[in-house]
Design a protein around this motif. Structure first.
Motif, PDB file in Angstrom:
ATOM      1  N   ARG A  13       0.843  -1.188   0.000  1.00  0.00           N
ATOM      2  CA  ARG A  13       0.000   0.000   0.000  1.00  0.00           C
ATOM      3  C   ARG A  13       0.885   1.246   0.000  1.00  0.00           C
ATOM      4  O   ARG A  13       1.917   1.271   0.664  1.00  0.00           O
ATOM      5  N   PRO A  14       0.497   2.279  -0.713  1.00  0.00           N
ATOM      6  CA  PRO A  14       1.289   3.511  -0.701  1.00  0.00           C
ATOM      7  C   PRO A  14       1.414   4.064   0.724  1.00  0.00           C
ATOM      8  O   PRO A  14       0.441   4.100   1.485  1.00  0.00           O
ATOM      9  N   GLY A  15       2.611   4.475   1.082  1.00  0.00           N
ATOM     10  CA  GLY A  15       2.846   5.103   2.372  1.00  0.00           C
ATOM     11  C   GLY A  15       3.143   4.144   3.507  1.00  0.00           C
ATOM     12  O   GLY A  15       3.440   4.577   4.626  1.00  0.00           O
ATOM     13  N   ARG A  16       3.084   2.808   3.251  1.00  0.00           N
ATOM     14  CA  ARG A  16       3.318   1.854   4.333  1.00  0.00           C
ATOM     15  C   ARG A  16       4.753   1.914   4.845  1.00  0.00           C
ATOM     16  O   ARG A  16       5.002   1.904   6.045  1.00  0.00           O
ATOM     17  N   LEU A  17       5.705   2.018   3.935  1.00  0.00           N
ATOM     18  CA  LEU A  17       7.103   2.101   4.355  1.00  0.00           C
ATOM     19  C   LEU A  17       7.347   3.377   5.155  1.00  0.00           C
ATOM     20  O   LEU A  17       8.071   3.374   6.157  1.00  0.00           O
ATOM     21  N   ALA A  18       6.719   4.482   4.729  1.00  0.00           N
ATOM     22  CA  ALA A  18       6.880   5.738   5.454  1.00  0.00           C
ATOM     23  C   ALA A  18       6.326   5.626   6.869  1.00  0.00           C
ATOM     24  O   ALA A  18       6.912   6.171   7.824  1.00  0.00           O
ATOM     25  N   ASP A  41       4.079 -14.326   1.822  1.00  0.00           N
ATOM     26  CA  ASP A  41       2.989 -13.618   2.502  1.00  0.00           C
ATOM     27  C   ASP A  41       2.915 -12.142   2.156  1.00  0.00           C
ATOM     28  O   ASP A  41       2.091 -11.414   2.708  1.00  0.00           O
ATOM     29  N   GLY A  42       3.788 -11.669   1.308  1.00  0.00           N
ATOM     30  CA  GLY A  42       3.784 -10.257   0.971  1.00  0.00           C
ATOM     31  C   GLY A  42       5.195  -9.717   0.856  1.00  0.00           C
ATOM     32  O   GLY A  42       6.158 -10.455   0.681  1.00  0.00           O
ATOM     33  N   ALA A  65       2.027   0.303  13.403  1.00  0.00           N
ATOM     34  CA  ALA A  65       2.153   1.055  12.146  1.00  0.00           C
ATOM     35  C   ALA A  65       1.772   0.224  10.929  1.00  0.00           C
ATOM     36  O   ALA A  65       1.905   0.707   9.790  1.00  0.00           O
ATOM     37  N   GLY A  66       1.319  -1.004  11.150  1.00  0.00           N
ATOM     38  CA  GLY A  66       0.866  -1.815  10.033  1.00  0.00           C
ATOM     39  C   GLY A  66       1.760  -2.975   9.674  1.00  0.00           C
ATOM     40  O   GLY A  66       1.498  -3.683   8.693  1.00  0.00           O
TER      41      GLY A  66
END
Length: 342
Positions: A13-18, A41-42, A65-66
């Protein structure tokens, strides 16, 4: 707390790393290294950080944070080296020392243990803390790492790294009959050794001089014991060849597996009147190619120090010689990728 290696699975998803980076920054973390890997798994994000928080606090922050399947283990300062540079240096070492493939694979993937395994078939193991890296149909390296499961990206890296230890694939003809023309124009037929050659090999020993037998067996053995012959025919123990001409076996070459599945030993017996005509060299090349196809990294030969013909033969193929604890015995070592072409 110091250096930590952190690995977490995330959704694409966009922004997940941030979000993950922000969670680390909020706890005083300084990101010193980052890699993104694919897994079943991803996507797996891996950080090397200098962070004062304890591992449990870090894990909870990244989960909030996900992050999923968050794992945090201690890291050391030497893990901060540039990863591509480190991989290239290991690859350079592998090309010069292919028999050290397990050790260098362990360094590449920071594994706890690495060792050769072999058998009729080698397949991946279901345990994610183990990684089996195929080298040949009957040869593989098994890696173990308790703290961090191996990812698909790491498996691909390991497979590519292992291929560096093997020379380019070519037809060796090691499992079938092959005609070879010697330097004087005479043609011999080289075949795999089987039990049907028992009497012919016995006759070969009878025709060889005591010196030739001494060079082969370190004693002037007049006959080859039946049990020793059966061992040479056993394809689970090695791979042997016989050279025939006019209904007689005139030479025998043996590739013998050792307790270290990365190394095989070679030995030769050529009838005296056939020596110096290129037969030993032709059989040696076929054995080295067979060793390569079986997944071996190196072949070795132990010989008496006064066996000048054997020394010259192996040196001509690219082997290096070294002394042993016995002053009368010399050892030759030949990486399978170093054999000098004809």
């Amino acid at each position: 707390m110091g250096f930590l290696r952190i690995r977490t699975t995330v959704d694409e998803r966009p922004g997940r790393l941030a979000s993950l980076a922000s969670a680390l920054a909020e706890r005083g973390g300084n990101i010193l290294g980052l890699s993104v890997q694919s897994d079943t798994d991803g996507t797996v994000d891996e950080f090397v950080t200098d962070i004062p928080a304890n591992p449990e606090t870090v894990r909870e922050a990244l989960e909030a944070a996900g992050g999923r399947c968050v794992q945090v283990v201690p890291a050391t300062a030497h893990e901060l080296t540039d990863e591509p540079t480190r991989a290239l240096l290991l690859a350079s070492r592998l090309r010069t020392m292919p028999w050290r493939l397990p050790e260098l694979l362990a360094e590449l993937l920071r594994a706890d243990d690495a060792r050769w395994i072999y058998g009729e078939a080698v397949s991946d193991l279901p345990d994610p803390t183990q990684l089996v890296v195929p080298v040949a149909p009957r040869r593989a390296v098994r890696l173990r790492r308790a703290d961090l499961p191996f990812t698909l990206t790491e498996a691909a890296r390991a497979a590519s790294f292992a291929r560096l230890a093997q020379p380019a694939t070519e037809q060796s003809g090691s499992g079938a009959e092959r005609g070879v023309k010697l330097a004087d124009g005479v043609e011999v037929t080289i075949r795999p050794l089987t039990s049907i050659y028992r009497e012919a090999v016995r006759d070969l020993h009878d025709r060889c001089s005591p010196e030739s037998r001494r060079f082969r067996y370190f004693t002037s053995m007049p006959t080859l014991p039946p049990r020793a012959f059966d061992k040479l025919c056993d394809r689970n123990r090695g791979h042997s060849l016989v050279a025939g001409h006019d209904g007689q076996v005139v030479g025998m070459a043996n590739l013998m597996f050792t307790p270290d599945p990365g190394i095989a030993e070679v030995a030769f017996l050529v009838e005296d009147r056939w020596q110096g005509r290129g037969l030993g060299t032709a059989m040696a090349r076929m054995l080295v190619r067979a060793a390569r196809d079986l997944g071996y990294a190196e072949v070795r030969a132990t010989m008496l120090s006064d066996n000048a013909k054997m020394r010259r033969l192996l040196i001509s193929l690219g082997a290096t010689l070294g002394y042993t604890e016995d002053p009368g015995v010399v050892e030759a070592r030949l990486p399978v990728g170093a054999m000098v072409s004809a």
